[in-house]
Design a protein around this motif. Structure first.
Motif, short mmCIF file in Angstrom:
data_model
loop_
_atom_site.label_atom_id
_atom_site.label_comp_id
_atom_site.label_asym_id
_atom_site.label_seq_id
_atom_site.Cartn_x
_atom_site.Cartn_y
_atom_site.Cartn_z
N LYS A 7 -8.66 -4.59 -0.64
CA LYS A 7 -9.82 -3.83 -0.16
C LYS A 7 -9.44 -2.39 0.15
CE LYS A 7 -12.46 -7.73 1.73
NZ LYS A 7 -12.93 -8.40 2.96
N ILE A 8 -8.27 -2.20 0.76
CA ILE A 8 -7.81 -0.84 1.08
C ILE A 8 -7.49 -0.08 -0.19
CG2 ILE A 8 -5.94 0.47 2.16
CD1 ILE A 8 -5.82 -1.77 4.29
N SER B 211 -7.08 -8.29 2.04
CA SER B 211 -7.25 -7.07 2.85
C SER B 211 -6.56 -5.88 2.21
CB SER B 211 -6.71 -7.30 4.27
OG SER B 211 -7.40 -8.35 4.91
N ALA C 144 -10.84 0.83 -1.69
CA ALA C 144 -11.60 1.79 -0.88
C ALA C 144 -11.00 3.18 -0.97
CB ALA C 144 -11.65 1.32 0.58
N GLU C 145 -9.67 3.25 -0.99
CA GLU C 145 -8.99 4.55 -1.04
C GLU C 145 -8.68 4.99 -2.47
OE1 GLU C 145 -5.67 4.76 1.62
OE2 GLU C 145 -6.76 3.83 3.29
N ILE D 37 0.83 -1.21 0.00
CA ILE D 37 0.00 0.00 0.00
C ILE D 37 0.87 1.25 0.00
CG2 ILE D 37 -1.61 1.34 1.42
CD1 ILE D 37 -2.87 -1.41 2.18
#
Length: 248
Positions: A67-68, A64, A71-72, A40
């Motif tokens: 997903k971040i 996970s 989402a971002e 990330i």
């Protein structure tokens, strides 16, 4: 072919990263990350045309991390899941989770590069078909031949020596874990060895660790020390085979 694309390789296993680097590095620029957290940060700092994301990682797993990223809205580039789980249901799950594609371990150089091509190039750059794995082979030399297209012999020798070094280290750890009856950790180490051996075409090791891991998962521990001794013999035989072929 001119390098004009950059790939982010995300995998917690150092040997896997080295294999991916050797294959991908001849065609694309690349950076690496050892887990989802680091991935990330890399995506926030730079632009990547594609992300290869291992599923099982410490700190933050691949799902996970995806997903971040989604989402971002950190990138619109394709994210490809990499996992040793290869059933149709698993593939469907990863795609439904938002991944753009899926590669099952053990990977082949052709499969890896074609999957990347299909996702970011679309320019007709093709690779020859390679033969499938033969479980009776000590070493599937089609893997060597594919690696030779993208790397020097010395680099390939280094990868195989690293595989042996890690395998013997894992054997030592497994021996201690058997005495402790710590079966979940034994399974994790066998899982690592299975993925690496399959990627490098060490077929006898790959097929045996596949069965060994299945026994661990089904709590069949009756012959675990015997299986450990067989695995030790297979790795020693693989080392001798590489030595005879002057591959290490």
């Amino acid at each position: 072919m001119t390098k004009n694309k950059k790939v982010l390789i995300v995998d917690d296993n150092a040997l896997n990263r080295k294999v991916f680097e050797h294959i991908i590095g001849q065609v694309y620029f690349y950076e690496t990350a050892e887990n989802g957290v680091e991935a990330i940060e890399k995506v926030k700092e730079g632009d990547f045309d594609l992300i290869l994301m291992d599923i099982q990682m410490p700190l933050l797993d691949g799902i996970s991390a995806l997903k971040i990223i989604k989402a971002e809205q950190l990138t619109n580039s394709p994210v490809i899941a990499i996992s040793a789980y290869a059933s149709t249901a698993d593939r469907d799950y990863f795609l439904s989770a938002g991944f753009d594609d899926f590669i099952a371990k053990p990977i082949t150089p052709r499969q890896l590069l074609e999957t990347i091509e299909n996702n970011i190039l679309k320019n007709g750059f093709t690779f020859e078909d390679s033969q499938g794995f033969d479980e009776d082979l000590i070493l599937d030399e089609t893997v060597i031949n594919q690696l030779m297209k993208y790397n020097t012999l010395e680099n390939i020798k280094t990868v195989y020596q690293d595989f042996l070094d890690e395998s013997f280290r894992l054997l030592t750890e497994i021996n201690l874990l058997i005495k402790e009856e710590n079966y979940p950790e034994i399974g994790e180490k066998i899982h690592i060895m299975k993925g690496n051996s399959g990627t490098l075409g060490a077929m006898k090791i790959f097929n045996f660790t596949k069965a060994f891991e299945k026994n661990i998962k089904t709590t069949n521990f009756d012959n675990i020390f015997r299986e450990y001794l067989i695995l030790e013999g297979l790795i020693t035989s693989f080392q001798e085979h590489l030595q005879a072929k002057k591959m290490i």
